[in-house]
Design an enzyme around this catalytic site. Sequence first.
Site: not given
Length: 388
Positions: A72, A200
């Site tokens: 990532h 998030y």
Amino acid sequence: MRHQVCIIGGGPAGLLLSLLLHRAGIDAVVLERKPRDYVLARIRAGVLEQGLCDLLRQAGIGARLDAEGHVHEGTVIAAHGHSLRIDFRALTGKTVTVYGQTEVTRDLYAELDRIGAPVIHEAENVTLHGADTDAPHVTFAHGGRGQRVDCDHIVGCDGFHGVSRRTIPASVRREHEHVYPFGWLGILSETAPVHPELVYAGHARGFALCSMRNPHLSRHYLQVPLTDRPEDWSDAAFWDELRRRLPADLAETLQTGPSIEKSVAPLRSFISEPMRWGRLFLAGDAAHIVPPTGAKGLNLAASDVAYLSRALIAHHQGDDSLLDSYSATALARVWKASRFSWSMTRLLHAFPDEGTFLARMQAAEIDWLAGSRAAQTALAENYVGLPL
């Protein structure tokens, strides 16, 4: 029996330390209270810092990580009207890799088995003796028989509830703890991730996190009261609440399905000092706990292992300087990583009992983050991992 190092706890930290020591010709034994199947069934974190990936490769178990891990290059933070991607590679030149802790543990077991390094499971009533002397030893029961390990050093990798930290006298230990007024309800589902990278999400109803283990297995979390139990939440209720907390574009594409694991975990920040007492050394959750918001738990344990393996190898080459500085060196990184996890938790979770001021401060912080490359760089540097 005699071994140079006796490691208490057969999670990834203890297994990795054993492997690194064996690679250097140092004889170590691991004592684990649970059966191997139980250890492998634990559902844990899966975001690995670049430093941990490099350490696994150094230990000779990087092949499956490199073949199956998902690199990532950034993460998404969605809160207070912003949906912001933090570009790790552009900001720091580093990345993280999603590779489940269970897979790390499986790789460690396979290599330790291959080289014949001893791991004793179902070791009961483990007791440490003489840790502050030049002749420490460990007693335990296995298969109904008492056993004893004489050793040069003991390493406690046995977690927050283990025996190792409690062996250090209360007069010596300094414990620092902050308990958060909520937990994380997490589910594992055989569904595609909602986004290619972790999301998030901060929301007035509470925090949410969308993570993954692979392209067909997702891990999602919701902030919930500490009084909530997994059985209080049906799968349908979970998915409905997750949609409410996500940005509209992600909520529309969210795939749902039956949960295959569901649990509630309380959040705490905890650090015990020092991380050495005599010939006893602590590593991982035996010495510190962080909230999972910053993905630091396994990575901090690995940094302890990196420092301690170097120190023990140097000791067997006649140099004790790294052993003498281990506690201070490890704790310096622990406190910095704990600060980051604490700050991410404060930034993204709802704290309704603290009034509107904190919510406005969170909004101001997110607004600053969205417009400041320096702020994004600071977050990225901490997320990908501070130097070992």
